[in-house]
Design a protein around this motif. Structure first.
Motif, PDB file in Angstrom:
ATOM      1  N   HIS A 132       8.912  -4.699   3.407  1.00 36.56           N
ATOM      2  CA  HIS A 132       9.619  -3.494   2.969  1.00 36.56           C
ATOM      3  C   HIS A 132       8.776  -2.287   3.368  1.00 36.56           C
ATOM      4  N   THR A 133       9.388  -1.332   4.056  1.00 39.58           N
ATOM      5  CA  THR A 133       8.702  -0.086   4.382  1.00 39.58           C
ATOM      6  C   THR A 133       9.568   1.080   3.940  1.00 39.58           C
TER       7      THR A 133
ATOM      8  N   ALA B  16      14.423  13.595   1.433  1.00 38.80           N
ATOM      9  CA  ALA B  16      15.062  12.511   2.184  1.00 38.80           C
ATOM     10  C   ALA B  16      14.137  11.298   2.197  1.00 38.80           C
ATOM     11  N   ALA B  17      14.731  10.146   2.483  1.00 42.91           N
ATOM     12  CA  ALA B  17      13.950   8.911   2.575  1.00 42.91           C
ATOM     13  C   ALA B  17      14.620   7.947   3.545  1.00 42.91           C
ATOM     14  N   GLN B  18      13.827   7.055   4.076  1.00 42.24           N
ATOM     15  CA  GLN B  18      14.304   5.965   4.922  1.00 42.24           C
ATOM     16  C   GLN B  18      13.656   4.689   4.409  1.00 42.24           C
ATOM     17  N   ARG B  19      14.437   3.608   4.357  1.00 48.23           N
ATOM     18  CA  ARG B  19      13.924   2.314   3.925  1.00 48.23           C
ATOM     19  C   ARG B  19      14.302   1.253   4.929  1.00 48.23           C
TER      20      ARG B  19
ATOM     21  N   GLU C  94       0.844  -1.178   0.000  1.00 53.03           N
ATOM     22  CA  GLU C  94       0.000   0.000   0.000  1.00 53.03           C
ATOM     23  C   GLU C  94       0.886   1.236   0.000  1.00 53.03           C
ATOM     24  N   VAL C  95       0.513   2.216  -0.791  1.00 51.47           N
ATOM     25  CA  VAL C  95       1.221   3.492  -0.851  1.00 51.47           C
ATOM     26  C   VAL C  95       0.238   4.575  -0.419  1.00 51.47           C
TER      27      VAL C  95
ATOM     28  N   THR D 282       7.524  10.995   6.677  1.00 50.90           N
ATOM     29  CA  THR D 282       6.205  10.398   6.902  1.00 50.90           C
ATOM     30  C   THR D 282       6.160   9.028   6.236  1.00 50.90           C
ATOM     31  N   PRO D 283       5.472   8.048   6.833  1.00 47.66           N
ATOM     32  CA  PRO D 283       5.331   6.751   6.162  1.00 47.66           C
ATOM     33  C   PRO D 283       4.741   6.922   4.755  1.00 47.66           C
ATOM     34  N   HIS D 284       5.253   6.137   3.811  1.00 47.43           N
ATOM     35  CA  HIS D 284       4.835   6.268   2.409  1.00 47.43           C
ATOM     36  C   HIS D 284       4.460   4.916   1.792  1.00 47.43           C
ATOM     37  N   VAL D 285       5.265   3.881   2.014  1.00 49.63           N
ATOM     38  CA  VAL D 285       5.066   2.583   1.379  1.00 49.63           C
ATOM     39  C   VAL D 285       5.230   1.475   2.415  1.00 49.63           C
ATOM     40  N   ALA D 286       4.371   0.470   2.320  1.00 52.51           N
ATOM     41  CA  ALA D 286       4.540  -0.767   3.096  1.00 52.51           C
ATOM     42  C   ALA D 286       4.149  -1.916   2.178  1.00 52.51           C
TER      43      ALA D 286
END
Length: 183
Positions: free
Chosen positions: A160-161, A145-148, A44-45, A172-176
């Motif tokens: 994967h998040t 910026a991003a965090q994975r 979900e995105v 902010t959360p974006h993908v799970a």
């Protein structure tokens, strides 16, 4: 002149997502060994600036050719409420580069005009990364910026998040997504 489809494969080792065939995995890649394979699943995105959430399918291929890095390719497609494919979505390619001090680099190029350099560490069955730099084409979204995170739930399931700071919104959360090993 020969047609490109008539050419023999290049005279160098092909990359493989199968650890039982092809060249042996380079010793430097051992902290990433469990990621090597083809993974497919759904996720979900969502983000405050989109009219979501949206469901998607994804295939992640992590392969190697015996050198001290892994190749990364992820393709995604949007799904409707019944799981039918609506259209292609994200596409990224890059390289995982394990370092002698135990840290990791992940270089990614996105079809949307964004390039990211992530830096992080491998823990047992988990890989957490944060961007060190983001480069954008003039027409790309304002990604800052991003965090994975990639985490093995078991030998055949990978979560994967992703969190993002973009278009004026803080991290902010974006993908799970939950992906399953297909090979």
């Amino acid at each position: 002149m020969a047609h490109p489809h008539d050419l023999a494969p290049p005279p160098i080792p092909a990359d493989t997502a199968d650890l039982t065939s092809g060249p042996p995995l380079h010793d430097a890649c051992r902290p990433l060994r469990a990621l090597v394979g083809v993974w497919r699943g759904r996720g979900e995105v969502d983000y405050p600036t989109i009219d979501g959430p949206y469901r998607f399918g994804q295939q992640l291929t992590i392969s190697h050719d015996g050198r001290p890095f892994l190749r990364h390719e992820a393709r995604a497609w949007l799904l409707d409420a019944d799981g039918a494919v609506l259209r292609p979505a994200a596409w990224e390619t890059g390289w995982w580069r394990p370092q002698p001090d135990g840290t990791l680099e992940l270089l990614l190029s996105h079809c949307t005009g964004i390039q990211e350099l992530f830096h992080g560490e491998a823990a047992e069955q988990r890989w957490d990364l944060t961007t060190d730099s983001v480069v954008r084409a003039p027409t790309a979204k304002d990604v800052r910026a991003a965090q994975r995170s990639y985490a093995l739930v078991d030998d055949d399931t990978l979560d994967h998040t992703e969190h993002r700071a973009m278009v004026g919104v803080e991290m902010t959360p974006h993908v799970a997504a939950r992906l399953h090993r297909t090979r």
